[in-house]
Scaffold this active site. Sequence first.
Site, PDB file in Angstrom:
ATOM      1  N   LYS A  18       0.714  -1.177   0.032  1.00 40.02           N
ATOM      2  CA  LYS A  18       0.119   0.131   0.022  1.00 40.02           C
ATOM      3  C   LYS A  18       0.748   1.210  -0.098  1.00 40.02           C
ATOM      4  O   LYS A  18       0.651   2.055  -0.835  1.00 40.02           O
ATOM      5  CB  LYS A  18      -0.853   0.150   1.165  1.00 40.02           C
ATOM      6  CG  LYS A  18      -1.853  -0.984   1.432  1.00 40.02           C
ATOM      7  CD  LYS A  18      -2.766  -0.993   2.567  1.00 40.02           C
ATOM      8  CE  LYS A  18      -1.904  -1.244   3.835  1.00 40.02           C
ATOM      9  NZ  LYS A  18      -1.265  -2.258   4.152  1.00 40.02           N
ATOM     10  N   ARG A  61      -9.830   0.888   8.781  1.00 42.83           N
ATOM     11  CA  ARG A  61      -9.561  -0.585   8.984  1.00 42.83           C
ATOM     12  C   ARG A  61     -10.593  -1.254   9.721  1.00 42.83           C
ATOM     13  O   ARG A  61     -10.429  -2.446   9.923  1.00 42.83           O
ATOM     14  CB  ARG A  61      -8.303  -0.674   9.922  1.00 42.83           C
ATOM     15  CG  ARG A  61      -7.030  -0.746   9.155  1.00 42.83           C
ATOM     16  CD  ARG A  61      -5.745  -0.491  10.456  1.00 42.83           C
ATOM     17  NE  ARG A  61      -4.368  -1.230   9.943  1.00 42.83           N
ATOM     18  CZ  ARG A  61      -3.508  -0.678   9.407  1.00 42.83           C
ATOM     19  NH1 ARG A  61      -3.626   0.502   9.117  1.00 42.83           N
ATOM     20  NH2 ARG A  61      -2.344  -1.505   9.242  1.00 42.83           N
ATOM     21  N   ARG A 105      10.865  -5.581   4.964  1.00 40.74           N
ATOM     22  CA  ARG A 105      10.920  -3.971   4.564  1.00 40.74           C
ATOM     23  C   ARG A 105      12.000  -3.346   5.507  1.00 40.74           C
ATOM     24  O   ARG A 105      12.337  -3.512   6.791  1.00 40.74           O
ATOM     25  CB  ARG A 105       9.648  -3.779   5.207  1.00 40.74           C
ATOM     26  CG  ARG A 105       9.216  -1.929   5.240  1.00 40.74           C
ATOM     27  CD  ARG A 105       7.698  -1.673   5.278  1.00 40.74           C
ATOM     28  NE  ARG A 105       7.018  -2.625   6.148  1.00 40.74           N
ATOM     29  CZ  ARG A 105       5.569  -2.756   6.146  1.00 40.74           C
ATOM     30  NH1 ARG A 105       5.112  -2.219   5.290  1.00 40.74           N
ATOM     31  NH2 ARG A 105       4.915  -3.534   6.847  1.00 40.74           N
ATOM     32  N   ARG A 111      11.124  -1.617  10.752  1.00 44.60           N
ATOM     33  CA  ARG A 111       9.975  -1.238  11.983  1.00 44.60           C
ATOM     34  C   ARG A 111      10.144  -2.062  13.027  1.00 44.60           C
ATOM     35  O   ARG A 111      10.049  -3.315  12.935  1.00 44.60           O
ATOM     36  CB  ARG A 111       8.759  -1.085  11.082  1.00 44.60           C
ATOM     37  CG  ARG A 111       8.474   0.052  10.431  1.00 44.60           C
ATOM     38  CD  ARG A 111       7.330   0.193   9.496  1.00 44.60           C
ATOM     39  NE  ARG A 111       6.150  -0.423  10.174  1.00 44.60           N
ATOM     40  CZ  ARG A 111       4.992  -0.469   9.481  1.00 44.60           C
ATOM     41  NH1 ARG A 111       4.775  -0.109   8.091  1.00 44.60           N
ATOM     42  NH2 ARG A 111       3.694  -0.819   9.793  1.00 44.60           N
ATOM     43  N   ARG A 117      -0.775  -9.127  13.010  1.00 42.65           N
ATOM     44  CA  ARG A 117      -1.102  -8.041  12.301  1.00 42.65           C
ATOM     45  C   ARG A 117      -2.005  -8.683  11.027  1.00 42.65           C
ATOM     46  O   ARG A 117      -3.154  -7.893  10.679  1.00 42.65           O
ATOM     47  CB  ARG A 117      -0.221  -6.953  11.800  1.00 42.65           C
ATOM     48  CG  ARG A 117       0.534  -6.008  12.907  1.00 42.65           C
ATOM     49  CD  ARG A 117       1.634  -5.414  12.466  1.00 42.65           C
ATOM     50  NE  ARG A 117       1.528  -5.009  11.271  1.00 42.65           N
ATOM     51  CZ  ARG A 117       2.720  -4.460  10.520  1.00 42.65           C
ATOM     52  NH1 ARG A 117       3.676  -4.974  10.645  1.00 42.65           N
ATOM     53  NH2 ARG A 117       2.588  -3.537   9.440  1.00 42.65           N
TER      54      ARG A 117
HETATM   55  P1  ADP Z   1       2.131  -1.899   3.205  1.00 48.57           P
HETATM   56  O1  ADP Z   1       2.185  -0.342   3.277  1.00 48.57           O
HETATM   57  O2  ADP Z   1       1.055  -2.449   2.540  1.00 48.57           O
HETATM   58  O3  ADP Z   1       2.163  -2.317   4.442  1.00 48.57           O
HETATM   59  P2  ADP Z   1       4.501  -1.678   1.753  1.00 48.57           P
HETATM   60  O4  ADP Z   1       4.199  -0.635   0.572  1.00 48.57           O
HETATM   61  O5  ADP Z   1       5.320  -1.002   2.941  1.00 48.57           O
HETATM   62  O6  ADP Z   1       3.298  -2.288   2.410  1.00 48.57           O
HETATM   63  O7  ADP Z   1       5.389  -2.939   1.391  1.00 48.57           O
HETATM   64  C1  ADP Z   1       5.883  -3.918   2.044  1.00 48.57           C
HETATM   65  C2  ADP Z   1       7.201  -4.583   1.827  1.00 48.57           C
HETATM   66  O8  ADP Z   1       7.245  -5.022   0.377  1.00 48.57           O
HETATM   67  C3  ADP Z   1       8.274  -3.215   1.433  1.00 48.57           C
HETATM   68  O9  ADP Z   1       9.582  -3.504   1.759  1.00 48.57           O
HETATM   69  C4  ADP Z   1       8.052  -3.158   0.050  1.00 48.57           C
HETATM   70  O10 ADP Z   1       9.426  -2.530  -0.661  1.00 48.57           O
HETATM   71  C5  ADP Z   1       7.872  -4.238  -0.614  1.00 48.57           C
HETATM   72  N1  ADP Z   1       7.092  -4.462  -1.837  1.00 48.57           N
HETATM   73  C6  ADP Z   1       5.888  -3.607  -1.966  1.00 48.57           C
HETATM   74  N2  ADP Z   1       5.368  -4.077  -3.142  1.00 48.57           N
HETATM   75  C7  ADP Z   1       6.124  -4.900  -3.516  1.00 48.57           C
HETATM   76  C8  ADP Z   1       5.770  -5.900  -4.938  1.00 48.57           C
HETATM   77  N3  ADP Z   1       4.887  -5.763  -5.704  1.00 48.57           N
HETATM   78  N4  ADP Z   1       6.800  -7.224  -5.008  1.00 48.57           N
HETATM   79  C9  ADP Z   1       7.743  -7.290  -3.965  1.00 48.57           C
HETATM   80  N5  ADP Z   1       7.997  -6.201  -2.991  1.00 48.57           N
HETATM   81  C10 ADP Z   1       7.071  -5.216  -2.560  1.00 48.57           C
HETATM   82  P1  AMP Z   2       0.535   0.602   9.047  1.00 54.10           P
HETATM   83  O1  AMP Z   2       1.655   1.649   8.871  1.00 54.10           O
HETATM   84  O2  AMP Z   2      -0.748   1.081   8.241  1.00 54.10           O
HETATM   85  O3  AMP Z   2       0.819  -0.776   8.875  1.00 54.10           O
HETATM   86  O4  AMP Z   2      -0.023   0.754  10.636  1.00 54.10           O
HETATM   87  C1  AMP Z   2       1.006   0.525  11.721  1.00 54.10           C
HETATM   88  C2  AMP Z   2      -0.006   0.522  12.889  1.00 54.10           C
HETATM   89  O5  AMP Z   2      -0.534   1.383  13.156  1.00 54.10           O
HETATM   90  C3  AMP Z   2      -1.046  -0.752  12.706  1.00 54.10           C
HETATM   91  O6  AMP Z   2      -0.513  -2.207  13.266  1.00 54.10           O
HETATM   92  C4  AMP Z   2      -2.051  -0.153  13.847  1.00 54.10           C
HETATM   93  O7  AMP Z   2      -1.470  -0.479  15.447  1.00 54.10           O
HETATM   94  C5  AMP Z   2      -1.861   1.344  13.601  1.00 54.10           C
HETATM   95  N1  AMP Z   2      -2.777   1.958  12.838  1.00 54.10           N
HETATM   96  C6  AMP Z   2      -2.752   2.576  11.616  1.00 54.10           C
HETATM   97  N2  AMP Z   2      -3.868   2.843  11.051  1.00 54.10           N
HETATM   98  C7  AMP Z   2      -4.543   2.292  11.930  1.00 54.10           C
HETATM   99  C8  AMP Z   2      -6.247   2.405  11.647  1.00 54.10           C
HETATM  100  N3  AMP Z   2      -6.867   2.859  10.812  1.00 54.10           N
HETATM  101  N4  AMP Z   2      -6.925   1.755  12.915  1.00 54.10           N
HETATM  102  C9  AMP Z   2      -6.146   1.204  14.096  1.00 54.10           C
HETATM  103  N5  AMP Z   2      -4.843   1.361  14.012  1.00 54.10           N
HETATM  104  C10 AMP Z   2      -4.106   1.559  13.217  1.00 54.10           C
END
Ligand code: ADP
Ligand code: AMP
Length: 214
Positions: A13, A88, A127, A160, A171
């Site tokens: 995302k 969410r 990541r 992270r 999660r």
């Molecule tokens: P989210 O915001 O949904 O938690 P991220 O965009 O941070 O996910 O992506 C999670 C990890 O996967 C990051 O390390 C990113 O670089 C990697 N990633 C994102 N999209 C892809 C993809 N299409 N193929 C492989 N790795 C990806």
């Molecule tokens: P994210 O960066 O979207 O993966 O979110 C990291 C963490 O922040 C989650 O695991 C939750 O603990 C908190 N969080 C982020 N967005 C929300 C949401 N919309 N509702 C509840 N918790 C959230």
Amino acid sequence: MRLVIMGPPGAGKGTQAAMIADRYSIPHVSTGDIFRKNLKEGTPLGLKVKEYMNKGLLVPDETVVEIVKDRLSEEDCRKGFLLDGFPRTVAQADALDQVLEEMNMELDHVINIDVAKEVLVERAVGRRVCKKCGSTYHVKYNSPSRPGLCDECGGELIQRDDDKEETVTKRIEVYLEQTKPLINYYSEKGLLLSIDGGQDIAKVGEQIVKALEI
Ligand code: ADP
Ligand code: AMP
């Protein structure tokens, strides 16, 4: 354009949101980023959300909704926005509807990134994020040109706290229970664009742009 991007943790995302926000010149509003910023700065909000985030649990709906409501009323969101990581829960989605109605606005699309469960853990655990500017990398799929350093600003790349395997698994469970029902919620409203997130980053991005521009 008023958009939501949803999908399980590690789906991609944030990665796609950065591209979309840049392409359509709209602010990328990530509730996770807002919470991490507050955690880093040690604000009262940061202290309030710390426990939930570290355990991989959701922050209570009232807290998140208030933050989003404030953010959406800022000037830059008038031209549109991309919500990432919010809503969410169904309660958050209902609250968003109400907030938008009060502002005389409507969502245009909800992008859902669909990725097989087995892929998510590897993506999230690998990541790395820049400590300074927040840019996202992956040790295998999107590595920086200099190991451990951000291509954008030279900042240090870190993992992270909630990307340890155990927390990621929690999660994903929370997502399946509380967030996945939103796929039907938005599908019934005719807003859902489903995207196959199993391909590489560029291909997923191409599919999103194509779906938005049909
Ligand atoms: P989210 O915001 O949904 O938690 P991220 O965009 O941070 O996910 O992506 C999670 C990890 O996967 C990051 O390390 C990113 O670089 C990697 N990633 C994102 N999209 C892809 C993809 N299409 N193929 C492989 N790795 C990806
Ligand atoms: P994210 O960066 O979207 O993966 O979110 C990291 C963490 O922040 C989650 O695991 C939750 O603990 C908190 N969080 C982020 N967005 C929300 C949401 N919309 N509702 C509840 N918790 C959230």
